[in-house]
Design a protein around this motif. Structure first.
Motif, PDB file in Angstrom:
ATOM      1  N   LEU A   1       1.048  -1.208   0.445  1.00  0.00           N
ATOM      2  CA  LEU A   1      -0.070  -0.248   0.399  1.00  0.00           C
ATOM      3  C   LEU A   1       0.737   1.157   0.162  1.00  0.00           C
ATOM      4  O   LEU A   1       1.712   1.578   0.940  1.00  0.00           O
ATOM      5  CB  LEU A   1      -0.799   0.043   1.351  1.00  0.00           C
ATOM      6  N   SER A   2       1.134   2.052  -0.922  1.00  0.00           N
ATOM      7  CA  SER A   2       1.680   3.590  -1.035  1.00  0.00           C
ATOM      8  C   SER A   2       0.046   4.762  -1.014  1.00  0.00           C
ATOM      9  O   SER A   2      -0.179   4.590  -2.020  1.00  0.00           O
ATOM     10  CB  SER A   2       2.305   3.102  -2.317  1.00  0.00           C
ATOM     11  N   PHE A   3       0.776   5.871  -0.702  1.00  0.00           N
ATOM     12  CA  PHE A   3       0.537   6.492  -0.291  1.00  0.00           C
ATOM     13  C   PHE A   3       1.056   7.961  -0.324  1.00  0.00           C
ATOM     14  O   PHE A   3       2.029   7.839   0.481  1.00  0.00           O
ATOM     15  CB  PHE A   3      -0.994   6.112   0.339  1.00  0.00           C
ATOM     16  N   GLU A   4       0.348   9.278   0.026  1.00  0.00           N
ATOM     17  CA  GLU A   4       1.256  10.191   0.186  1.00  0.00           C
ATOM     18  C   GLU A   4      -0.257  11.297   1.036  1.00  0.00           C
ATOM     19  O   GLU A   4      -1.174  11.519   1.173  1.00  0.00           O
ATOM     20  CB  GLU A   4       1.687  10.962  -0.288  1.00  0.00           C
ATOM     21  N   GLU A   5       0.602  12.233   2.206  1.00  0.00           N
ATOM     22  CA  GLU A   5      -0.168  13.159   2.936  1.00  0.00           C
ATOM     23  C   GLU A   5       1.232  14.427   2.983  1.00  0.00           C
ATOM     24  O   GLU A   5       2.286  13.802   2.165  1.00  0.00           O
ATOM     25  CB  GLU A   5      -0.546  12.445   4.512  1.00  0.00           C
ATOM     26  N   SER A   6       0.023  15.163   1.934  1.00  0.00           N
ATOM     27  CA  SER A   6       0.471  16.853   2.516  1.00  0.00           C
ATOM     28  C   SER A   6       0.000  17.753   3.085  1.00  0.00           C
ATOM     29  O   SER A   6      -0.921  17.771   3.276  1.00  0.00           O
ATOM     30  CB  SER A   6       0.626  16.991   0.190  1.00  0.00           C
TER      31      SER A   6
END
Length: 326
Positions: free
Chosen positions: A159-164
């Protein structure tokens, strides 16, 4: 160099999975930190068809070492050659190859061979390099076997994701907050305890407690590689904080623009296939829960970094207006 001789090792494992699927795992060098416990971080420096040049950081019997390697992939033979172009003492050279061979009934045999020389060929150094090579090869082979035999597939397990977050303040202050993780207890609510050691500049080892969104407190450990001039901190949780995670890597990145900075928290998590099987709703439930747990903690840290930078800017004294202006 006189006195140096080649030392060779060979390790194999039989895998209850097709040879093609196993080879595909090996060929994806940048994902090695997820499926190879000793590998902390890999960056591809250049790529030309079957050839690639990589910079890697690995754990070596408690030490953290970096190297630059070349790999040549031979997909039709299911074989990958590798040799180090730059390494740390006591190594004088290191190379070898991975092979994946078909076996009966849809099974395969994975073999990794190493050949190395040691500066001065001192017995203690030879024994140390041999021990690290043996331990790391066995760990990687076992992890490969476990993932390939899960039947789920790496693309579903990862599972790959990002927050910014946008910050109206200098990137240096944001990076400073992220870098000084030793100060997080008392500031970051989900980190009640953190011990940090920095054995060499920019290489941090963290042992800490994490309070998960459900209130449970778990002990975790991480290695962080800090690149201040690039505004990056990459990390690998060597003991993941979230129960459903078998491996967890990520990166904090501070990206300046014309009005401030954008700060990214990128995560890639390998789900524990055994934990997934125990859930009533299976992998979908695990992915949603993990995304929310890791994401909420990342968002909290990003907001604190934002507050740290913007508060410092607001605290700066106002400059008097130049004479003759209104």
């Amino acid at each position: 160099m006189s006195g140096e001789r080649a030392h060779r090792t060979r390790h194999s494992v039989e895998v209850a999975a097709p040879a093609g699927a196993v080879y595909a795992l090996l060929a994806d060098a940048e994902r090695r930190p997820l499926y190879c416990p000793p590998v902390l971080h890999v960056e591809r420096l250049d790529f030309d068809g079957p050839r690639e040049r990589l910079r890697s950081w690995e754990s070596a019997a408690g030490d953290i070492r970096s190297s630059i390697s070349a790999r040549v992939r031979h997909p039709h033979e299911r074989r990958i050659e590798f040799f180090q172009l730059r390494h740390e003492a006591p190594l004088a050279s290191m190379g070898g190859e991975w092979t994946v061979e078909e076996a009966a009934a849809g099974r395969s045999v994975v073999t990794v061979r190493h050949e190395f020389t040691v500066m001065g060929d001192r017995p203690d150094d030879v024994a140390w390099v041999g021990l690290v090579t043996d331990d790391n090869a066995r760990a990687e082979l076992e992890s490969l076997r476990r993932i390939a035999e899960s039947g789920i597939g790496l693309d579903h397990l990862v599972l790959s994701f990002e927050e910014s977050v946008r910050v109206n303040g200098p990137g240096e202050l944001v990076y400073d907050f992220l870098y000084r993780a030793a100060d997080w207890p008392g500031l970051v609510p989900h980190v009640p305890r953190l011990d940090l050691t920095e054995s060499s500049p920019g290489v941090q080892v963290l042992d800490y407690d994490v309070r998960l969104p459900d209130g449970a407190v778990r002990t975790a450990s991480s290695v962080r590689l800090c690149f201040p001039h690039a505004g990056r901190i990459v990390h690998k949780q060597t003991m993941p904080a979230v129960p459903a995670a078998a491996a967890h890597v990520g990166e904090w990145t501070v990206v300046p623009d014309e009005s401030g900075v954008r700060v990214l928290a990128q995560h890639s998590v390998l789900l524990d296939e055994n934990a997934v099987r125990d859930l009533p709703s299976g992998i979908g439930q695990a992915r949603l829960g993990l995304r929310e747990d890791v994401g909420s903690m990342a968002r909290a840290t990003l907001e604190l970094a934002k507050r740290h930078a913007e508060s410092a800017v607001r605290a700066l004294p106002l400059r008097p207006a130049p004479a003759g202006t209104c």
